[in-house]
Each structure stands twice: as C-alpha cells, then as structure tokens.
Design a protein around this motif. Structure first.
Motif, PDB file in Angstrom:
ATOM      1  N   PHE A   1     -22.633  18.403   3.190  1.00 44.69           N
ATOM      2  CA  PHE A   1     -23.740  17.456   3.056  1.00 44.69           C
ATOM      3  C   PHE A   1     -23.398  16.293   3.969  1.00 44.69           C
ATOM      4  N   TRP A   2     -24.175  16.098   5.020  1.00 46.39           N
ATOM      5  CA  TRP A   2     -23.784  15.187   6.092  1.00 46.39           C
ATOM      6  C   TRP A   2     -23.465  13.756   5.634  1.00 46.39           C
ATOM      7  N   PRO A   3     -24.111  13.196   4.579  1.00 46.17           N
ATOM      8  CA  PRO A   3     -23.705  11.842   4.168  1.00 46.17           C
ATOM      9  C   PRO A   3     -22.264  11.778   3.654  1.00 46.17           C
ATOM     10  N   LEU A   4     -21.765  12.883   3.094  1.00 45.33           N
ATOM     11  CA  LEU A   4     -20.362  12.896   2.657  1.00 45.33           C
ATOM     12  C   LEU A   4     -19.426  12.786   3.857  1.00 45.33           C
ATOM     13  N   GLY A   5     -19.743  13.512   4.908  1.00 45.90           N
ATOM     14  CA  GLY A   5     -18.930  13.422   6.124  1.00 45.90           C
ATOM     15  C   GLY A   5     -18.995  12.034   6.725  1.00 45.90           C
ATOM     16  N   LEU A   6     -20.166  11.443   6.728  1.00 44.28           N
ATOM     17  CA  LEU A   6     -20.327  10.093   7.250  1.00 44.28           C
ATOM     18  C   LEU A   6     -19.547   9.086   6.403  1.00 44.28           C
ATOM     19  N   ALA A   7     -19.568   9.259   5.083  1.00 40.37           N
ATOM     20  CA  ALA A   7     -18.809   8.370   4.204  1.00 40.37           C
ATOM     21  C   ALA A   7     -17.317   8.507   4.473  1.00 40.37           C
ATOM     22  N   MET A   8     -16.849   9.726   4.692  1.00 40.95           N
ATOM     23  CA  MET A   8     -15.425   9.932   4.984  1.00 40.95           C
ATOM     24  C   MET A   8     -15.059   9.312   6.326  1.00 40.95           C
ATOM     25  N   LEU A   9     -15.927   9.423   7.313  1.00 42.41           N
ATOM     26  CA  LEU A   9     -15.692   8.797   8.610  1.00 42.41           C
ATOM     27  C   LEU A   9     -15.602   7.277   8.458  1.00 42.41           C
ATOM     28  N   ALA A  10     -16.511   6.694   7.674  1.00 32.09           N
ATOM     29  CA  ALA A  10     -16.470   5.249   7.433  1.00 32.09           C
ATOM     30  C   ALA A  10     -15.189   4.864   6.714  1.00 32.09           C
ATOM     31  N   TYR A  11     -14.733   5.702   5.781  1.00 38.18           N
ATOM     32  CA  TYR A  11     -13.482   5.416   5.076  1.00 38.18           C
ATOM     33  C   TYR A  11     -12.299   5.456   6.044  1.00 38.18           C
ATOM     34  N   ILE A  12     -12.288   6.417   6.935  1.00 40.18           N
ATOM     35  CA  ILE A  12     -11.188   6.508   7.897  1.00 40.18           C
ATOM     36  C   ILE A  12     -11.173   5.275   8.800  1.00 40.18           C
ATOM     37  N   ILE A  13     -12.332   4.853   9.257  1.00 38.08           N
ATOM     38  CA  ILE A  13     -12.398   3.733  10.200  1.00 38.08           C
ATOM     39  C   ILE A  13     -12.221   2.389   9.503  1.00 38.08           C
ATOM     40  N   PHE A  14     -12.920   2.175   8.391  1.00 39.59           N
ATOM     41  CA  PHE A  14     -12.935   0.863   7.753  1.00 39.59           C
ATOM     42  C   PHE A  14     -12.165   0.800   6.435  1.00 39.59           C
ATOM     43  N   GLY A  15     -11.489   1.866   6.062  1.00 37.23           N
ATOM     44  CA  GLY A  15     -10.833   1.928   4.754  1.00 37.23           C
ATOM     45  C   GLY A  15      -9.756   0.894   4.537  1.00 37.23           C
TER      46      GLY A  15
ATOM     47  N   MET B   1       0.847  -1.185   0.000  1.00 40.13           N
ATOM     48  CA  MET B   1       0.000   0.000   0.000  1.00 40.13           C
ATOM     49  C   MET B   1       0.884   1.236   0.000  1.00 40.13           C
ATOM     50  N   ASN B   2       0.524   2.231  -0.739  1.00 38.09           N
ATOM     51  CA  ASN B   2       1.279   3.458  -0.831  1.00 38.09           C
ATOM     52  C   ASN B   2       1.044   4.288   0.429  1.00 38.09           C
ATOM     53  N   GLN B   3       2.044   4.363   1.298  1.00 38.42           N
ATOM     54  CA  GLN B   3       1.890   5.061   2.572  1.00 38.42           C
ATOM     55  C   GLN B   3       2.087   6.564   2.439  1.00 38.42           C
ATOM     56  N   SER B   4       2.527   7.028   1.276  1.00 34.47           N
ATOM     57  CA  SER B   4       2.726   8.456   1.102  1.00 34.47           C
ATOM     58  C   SER B   4       1.488   9.153   0.548  1.00 34.47           C
ATOM     59  N   ALA B   5       0.406   8.418   0.371  1.00 37.40           N
ATOM     60  CA  ALA B   5      -0.814   9.018  -0.153  1.00 37.40           C
ATOM     61  C   ALA B   5      -1.367  10.046   0.824  1.00 37.40           C
ATOM     62  N   LEU B   6      -1.883  11.139   0.307  1.00 36.19           N
ATOM     63  CA  LEU B   6      -2.414  12.200   1.143  1.00 36.19           C
ATOM     64  C   LEU B   6      -3.711  11.766   1.824  1.00 36.19           C
ATOM     65  N   ILE B   7      -4.555  11.077   1.074  1.00 30.70           N
ATOM     66  CA  ILE B   7      -5.825  10.618   1.640  1.00 30.70           C
ATOM     67  C   ILE B   7      -5.742   9.107   1.788  1.00 30.70           C
ATOM     68  N   ARG B   8      -5.457   8.671   2.974  1.00 30.71           N
ATOM     69  CA  ARG B   8      -5.399   7.237   3.263  1.00 30.71           C
ATOM     70  C   ARG B   8      -6.298   6.966   4.456  1.00 30.71           C
ATOM     71  N   PRO B   9      -6.706   5.731   4.647  1.00 27.71           N
ATOM     72  CA  PRO B   9      -7.681   5.436   5.699  1.00 27.71           C
ATOM     73  C   PRO B   9      -7.085   5.471   7.102  1.00 27.71           C
ATOM     74  N   GLU B  10      -6.675   6.621   7.534  1.00 25.59           N
ATOM     75  CA  GLU B  10      -6.241   6.815   8.916  1.00 25.59           C
ATOM     76  C   GLU B  10      -6.479   8.265   9.305  1.00 25.59           C
ATOM     77  N   TRP B  11      -6.255   8.564  10.570  1.00 25.10           N
ATOM     78  CA  TRP B  11      -6.559   9.897  11.091  1.00 25.10           C
ATOM     79  C   TRP B  11      -5.428  10.858  10.764  1.00 25.10           C
ATOM     80  N   THR B  12      -5.479  11.467   9.593  1.00 24.45           N
ATOM     81  CA  THR B  12      -4.504  12.479   9.199  1.00 24.45           C
ATOM     82  C   THR B  12      -5.222  13.818   9.124  1.00 24.45           C
ATOM     83  N   PRO B  13      -4.481  14.902   9.139  1.00 24.46           N
ATOM     84  CA  PRO B  13      -5.142  16.213   9.031  1.00 24.46           C
ATOM     85  C   PRO B  13      -5.989  16.349   7.765  1.00 24.46           C
ATOM     86  N   ALA B  14      -5.523  15.770   6.663  1.00 21.21           N
ATOM     87  CA  ALA B  14      -6.280  15.872   5.410  1.00 21.21           C
ATOM     88  C   ALA B  14      -7.611  15.116   5.509  1.00 21.21           C
ATOM     89  N   THR B  15      -7.592  13.905   6.048  1.00 20.53           N
ATOM     90  CA  THR B  15      -8.828  13.133   6.134  1.00 20.53           C
ATOM     91  C   THR B  15      -9.791  13.751   7.145  1.00 20.53           C
TER      92      THR B  15
END
Length: 146
Positions: free
Chosen positions: A26-40, A1-15
C-alpha cells in the motif's frame, strides 16, 4: 538513543526492505517509511516539544477551570444580565441535584444487581453441593470431563 535497534531512522537493509514492502502492499505505507528514514531522527525532538506544549496547555486550562469553579461560574461566562445569570445558576444547581439523584439511583441499582448475582451464584453453588453429596451418598463417582 538505542543504536542497536533493527528499525532506526537510517538507511539499513531492514528499513529499505520495509519501505519497498510498504510500497508494494500500500503505497502510503512505503511513503511513511521513507519519511521515517529521512526525518525520523527529528521525531524525538518534535514529540518532546509537542508533549511540552500539550502539558502547558492542559495546565493552563485546568488552572482556569479550577478558578472558574471556585468563583461559582460553573465554567460559564457572565452575560451581564443579572436576572438571566441567576436563572442559569438556579437551573444548573437543579441539574446538579438531578444528576446527584440519578447517581444515587444508579448506585442503588448496582448494589441490587450485585446482591442478585451473589444470591444466584449461592443458589447454583448450593445445588452443585447437593448434587455432589447425593452422588457420593449413592456410591457413584462423579464423572469428570477433562
């Protein structure tokens, strides 16, 4: 996995920023991003498994389709009534013949349309060349808009 990606499934400032922005816009977008961070991190395996299952299913259905076509069933099951099955097969053959005729007519029309366009283009080109020769013969320089 490319660890230098700006948007990766972990708690980074960008995510985190994208998640907050998603909730604001739009709240579903935020929820989708939260799911990506947790389960990505599990998405890669899920996608691989889903693709493998879909490939297996497609392989099975294509094998079934080719076997049924080879047997002459036209992908339909036998009803057990020989007269009806014979009638259905005759109708399907008739429809295949009609489809073949329509395809031939479409091909003929396509070639006719291509020839018509080619003739029209040739006529326009000839007219352009005639006008160009006439303007050069009369000593005028053609005006070129840039």
């Amino acid at each position: 996995m490319n660890q230098s990606a700006l948007i990766r499934p972990e708690w980074t400032p960008a995510t985190i920023g994208l998640m907050v922005l998603g909730f604001v816009v739009f709240w579903p977008l935020g929820l989708a991003m939260l799911a990506y961070i947790i389960f990505g991190d599990r998405l890669r395996g899920f996608k691989r498994d889903a693709n493998n299952r879909a490939d297996e299913w497609a392989g099975k259905t294509s094998r079934w389709f080719s076997r049924s076509r080879a047997a002459g069933y036209n992908t339909h099951f036998s009803t057990g009534n020989v007269a009806f099955d014979d009638w259905r097969k005759a109708e399907l053959n008739r429809m295949d013949e009609e489809r073949r005729k329509l395809d031939e007519m479409r091909d003929e029309f396509d070639s006719y349309s291509r020839e018509l366009r080619r003739a029209k283009d040739q006529e326009e080109f000839d007219r352009f060349m005639r006008e160009r020769r006439n303007s050069n013969a009369s000593g005028q320089n053609p005006v070129v808009d840039v």
